[in-house]
Enzyme design. Structure first.
Site, PDB file in Angstrom:
ATOM      1  N   GLY A  19       0.831  -1.201   0.000  1.00  0.00           N
ATOM      2  CA  GLY A  19       0.000   0.000   0.000  1.00  0.00           C
ATOM      3  C   GLY A  19       0.858   1.241   0.000  1.00  0.00           C
ATOM      4  O   GLY A  19       2.053   1.180   0.302  1.00  0.00           O
ATOM      5  N   CYS A  45       5.016  -6.339   1.685  1.00  0.00           N
ATOM      6  CA  CYS A  45       5.389  -4.920   1.659  1.00  0.00           C
ATOM      7  C   CYS A  45       4.687  -4.142   2.784  1.00  0.00           C
ATOM      8  O   CYS A  45       4.982  -4.372   3.947  1.00  0.00           O
ATOM      9  CB  CYS A  45       5.112  -4.340   0.277  1.00  0.00           C
ATOM     10  N   TYR A  46       3.734  -3.271   2.477  1.00  0.00           N
ATOM     11  CA  TYR A  46       3.043  -2.543   3.562  1.00  0.00           C
ATOM     12  C   TYR A  46       2.419  -3.535   4.546  1.00  0.00           C
ATOM     13  O   TYR A  46       2.415  -3.314   5.760  1.00  0.00           O
ATOM     14  CB  TYR A  46       1.961  -1.625   2.986  1.00  0.00           C
ATOM     15  N   HIS A  98       7.828  -8.263  -3.682  1.00  0.00           N
ATOM     16  CA  HIS A  98       6.536  -8.599  -4.303  1.00  0.00           C
ATOM     17  C   HIS A  98       6.612  -9.930  -5.057  1.00  0.00           C
ATOM     18  O   HIS A  98       7.112  -9.972  -6.179  1.00  0.00           O
ATOM     19  CB  HIS A  98       6.118  -7.471  -5.257  1.00  0.00           C
ATOM     20  N   GLU A 106       4.211 -11.464  -6.408  1.00  0.00           N
ATOM     21  CA  GLU A 106       3.168 -11.533  -7.442  1.00  0.00           C
ATOM     22  C   GLU A 106       3.614 -11.007  -8.799  1.00  0.00           C
ATOM     23  O   GLU A 106       2.966 -11.257  -9.801  1.00  0.00           O
ATOM     24  CB  GLU A 106       1.907 -10.783  -6.960  1.00  0.00           C
ATOM     25  N   GLY A 112     -19.427  -5.671 -29.684  1.00  0.00           N
ATOM     26  CA  GLY A 112     -18.890  -6.803 -30.453  1.00  0.00           C
ATOM     27  C   GLY A 112     -17.443  -7.082 -30.072  1.00  0.00           C
ATOM     28  O   GLY A 112     -16.874  -8.071 -30.487  1.00  0.00           O
ATOM     29  N   GLY A 113     -16.856  -6.203 -29.266  1.00  0.00           N
ATOM     30  CA  GLY A 113     -15.507  -6.445 -28.762  1.00  0.00           C
ATOM     31  C   GLY A 113     -15.564  -7.508 -27.672  1.00  0.00           C
ATOM     32  O   GLY A 113     -16.652  -7.892 -27.218  1.00  0.00           O
ATOM     33  N   VAL A 114     -14.388  -7.983 -27.244  1.00  0.00           N
ATOM     34  CA  VAL A 114     -14.334  -9.082 -26.280  1.00  0.00           C
ATOM     35  C   VAL A 114     -15.062  -8.738 -24.970  1.00  0.00           C
ATOM     36  O   VAL A 114     -15.892  -9.511 -24.493  1.00  0.00           O
ATOM     37  CB  VAL A 114     -12.856  -9.438 -25.967  1.00  0.00           C
ATOM     38  N   ASP A 115     -14.780  -7.560 -24.428  1.00  0.00           N
ATOM     39  CA  ASP A 115     -15.288  -7.253 -23.090  1.00  0.00           C
ATOM     40  C   ASP A 115     -16.815  -7.125 -23.057  1.00  0.00           C
ATOM     41  O   ASP A 115     -17.471  -7.695 -22.184  1.00  0.00           O
ATOM     42  CB  ASP A 115     -14.646  -5.967 -22.544  1.00  0.00           C
ATOM     43  N   SER A 116     -17.359  -6.379 -24.004  1.00  0.00           N
ATOM     44  CA  SER A 116     -18.818  -6.231 -23.957  1.00  0.00           C
ATOM     45  C   SER A 116     -19.507  -7.539 -24.355  1.00  0.00           C
ATOM     46  O   SER A 116     -20.593  -7.854 -23.864  1.00  0.00           O
ATOM     47  CB  SER A 116     -19.297  -5.049 -24.806  1.00  0.00           C
ATOM     48  N   LYS A 161      -7.548  -9.343 -19.154  1.00  0.00           N
ATOM     49  CA  LYS A 161      -8.060  -9.691 -20.488  1.00  0.00           C
ATOM     50  C   LYS A 161      -8.054 -11.198 -20.763  1.00  0.00           C
ATOM     51  O   LYS A 161      -9.016 -11.741 -21.286  1.00  0.00           O
ATOM     52  CB  LYS A 161      -7.190  -8.974 -21.531  1.00  0.00           C
TER      53      LYS A 161
END
Ligand code: XMP
Length: 521
Positions: free
Chosen positions: A63, A90-91, A177, A179, A232-236, A377
């Site tokens: 943080g 970390c924090y 970190h 991750e 029509g994109g991936v996310d929507s 994504k």
């Protein structure tokens, strides 16, 4: 922040307690990659929510604050009362140390980047890890004196107390970190914690995420209606499929055909969602309005603004016709949140300009639903596959909101749009055939604002010039132009000049980003 409070059956959960680090989501994602369910909650969340989750272990994130200052975040008492393993990062390490009576100091200089970690004591956390490893550091403060009942387990040159462990309780803490990919064996360290220390089972699958999101959506929406702008994109598309599974025809999608889409795209979107998936999709045929608003406009910024504004007008007009809508769904994904706010823990709702709730009529007062807000994504793509969206649709290159509008240099006309659609179609079709489509990150054609002379047979032809652009990139912030094979480019160029009468010349864009951008406008 996403808050899943749903039926997890018997799935083990790791709670990530968020202290505001830009890496918090990455921690949760790494754990999901190991097939363990992980949920993020803010550090000051209600105790009952933590209890309800019944986590098998807790990771305290990093943080931006300093524990050397008063009134900065601390680990709530409930965490210790749960009697489960804790890993402070970390924090998270600093506040754990401070709360157990250790001393944390603010260093003069911040440490940011690679560091060599030396493991100097046996620890379950480091089982199977080399004694020296490269780790990623990003901190100003550090633990100066170990708290009571803790022992030192690893050091770096600048952070002598880089990792510590409690003598008798399952409490661990690391300054670096694990991750981020820059930390070698970081995943192994996290896996040691979640599997060997917390004893979780790797039982969680994408299917579980889908079912929990579905219950969550059902719980929120109840009998109300939801509106979604489908591009029509991936996310929507994934958002639409997920909502449809959750609430069926209480979802209405509006798909705006602005006339600036790729060849066949509008038909493909309608076929996929309306015909195959049986979604409630309203198609707004708006090409004429967009063209009218764009007439005589050649400035790129003005074109973008007009396209954006017209989209909102058209979307509003469709939305207002629908009665009793309570929610607006958006396909916001995690990188959108980061890019726009700079911090994942920021509670501010970031709205994609193309589905802008701010642009909707005030009296509609819609609440937002963003079921993909904490996903990356590739996770969204995996979810799309599970939801039955075709791989071709999910693997398509990104396409900008203003569409071909920013690929027709200068004024946009119907005729130019048609020429560009044909050229783009040939290029993409050939990329797919040559097995190159998935090797490049984005590829498209551009219509240039010049004419050039050519000969076809015995005829002189004074006609349009098409630019081809193909780039390779990971994050789209920087990009390299793709070194596509000459034979391939030659073949595409031949097809374009032979099949499209209005084109006499094809050029290939060999500029990288920076200094060029990926799109031409
Ligand atoms: P540039 O041209 O800035 O593009 O290098 C980087 C990436 O962003 C896409 N792009 C957009 N996407 N709305 C979008 O949704 C836009 O206005 C827009 N402009 C650029 C571009 O296609 C590339 O993938």
């Amino acid at each position: 922040m996403t808050n899943l409070s749903v039926d997890k059956k018997n799935i083990d959960v790791i709670l990530v307690l968020d202290f505001g680090s830009q890496y918090t989501q990455l921690i949760a994602r790494r754990i999901r990659e190991s097939n363990v369910y992980s949920e993020i909650l803010p550090w000051d969340i209600d105790e009952s929510k933590i209890k309800k989750l019944k986590p098998k272990g807790i990771i305290l994130s990093g943080g931006p604050n300093s524990v050397t200052e008063s009134f900065t975040p601390r680990i709530p008492q409930i965490i210790f009362e749960l009697s489960i393993p804790i890993l402070g990062i970390c924090y998270g390490m600093q506040t754990l140390a401070e709360q157990f009576g250790g001393q944390v100091i603010s260093s003069q200089k911040k440490e940011f980047g690679h560091s060599e970690l030396k493991i100097n004591s046996e620890s379950k956390l480091f089982t199977g890890i080399e004694k020296k490893l490269n780790v990623w550091m990003s901190h100003g403060d550090q633990v100066q004196d170990l708290p009571d009942h803790f022992k030192l387990i690893a050091s770096t040159a600048t952070a002598p107390i880089a990792a510590m462990e409690h003598h008798s309780l399952p409490y661990y803490a690391i300054q670096f970190h694990p991750e981020v990919t820059h930390t070698s064996q970081g995943i192994k360290i996290l896996n040691n914690f979640i599997f060997d220390i917390c004893n979780t089972s790797p039982d969680w699958k994408m299917d579980d995420l889908i079912s929990s999101r579905i219950s969550e959506i059902k719980e929120k929406v109840k009998h109300e209606k939801v509106l979604l702008g489908l591009s029509g994109g991936v996310d929507s598309s994934v958002t639409a499929a997920l909502l449809h599974k959750a609430i069926g025809n209480k979802l209405t999608c509006v798909f705006v055909d602005n006339g600036l889409l790729r060849k066949g795209e509008a038909e493909q979107v309608m076929l996929t969602f309306k015909e195959h998936m049986n979604l409630n999709v309203i198609k707004s045929e708006s090409a004429e309005i967009f063209l009218r608003h764009l007439k005589n406009i050649d400035d790129p910024e003005q074109k973008r603004k007009i396209i954006g504004r017209t989209f909102i007008d058209v979307f509003d007009a469709e939305a207002i016709k629908l009665k009793d809508i309570k929610f607006l769904a958006q396909g916001t994904i995690y990188p959108d949140v980061i890019e726009s706010s700079g911090s994942e823990s920021n509670e501010a709702r970031v709205i994609k300009s193309h589905h802008n709730v701010g642009g909707l009529p005030d009296e509609m007062k819609l609440d937002l639903i963003e079921p993909l807000r904490d996903l990356f994504k590739d996770e969204v793509r995996k979810m799309g596959v599970e939801l039955g969206i075709s791989k071709e649709m999910l693997d398509r290159h990104p396409f900008p909101g203003p569409g071909l509008g920013v690929r027709i240099i200068g004024e946009i006309t119907k005729e130019k749009t048609k020429i560009l659609q044909e050229a783009d179609f040939i290029f993409v079709e050939e990329l797919i055939k040559a097995n190159l489509y998935n090797k490049v990150s984005q590829a498209f054609a551009v219509l240039l604002p010049v004419k050039s002379v050519g000969v076809v047979g015995d005829e002189r032809r004074y006609a349009e010039v098409i630019g081809l652009r193909a780039v390779e990139t990971v994050d789209f912030m920087t990009a390299k132009w793709s070194h596509l094979p000459y034979d391939f480019l030659e073949h595409v160029s031949n097809r374009i000049v032979n099949e499209i009468e209005e084109v006499s010349r094809v050029v290939y864009d060999i500029s990288s980003k920076p200094p060029a951008t990926i799109e031409w406008e």
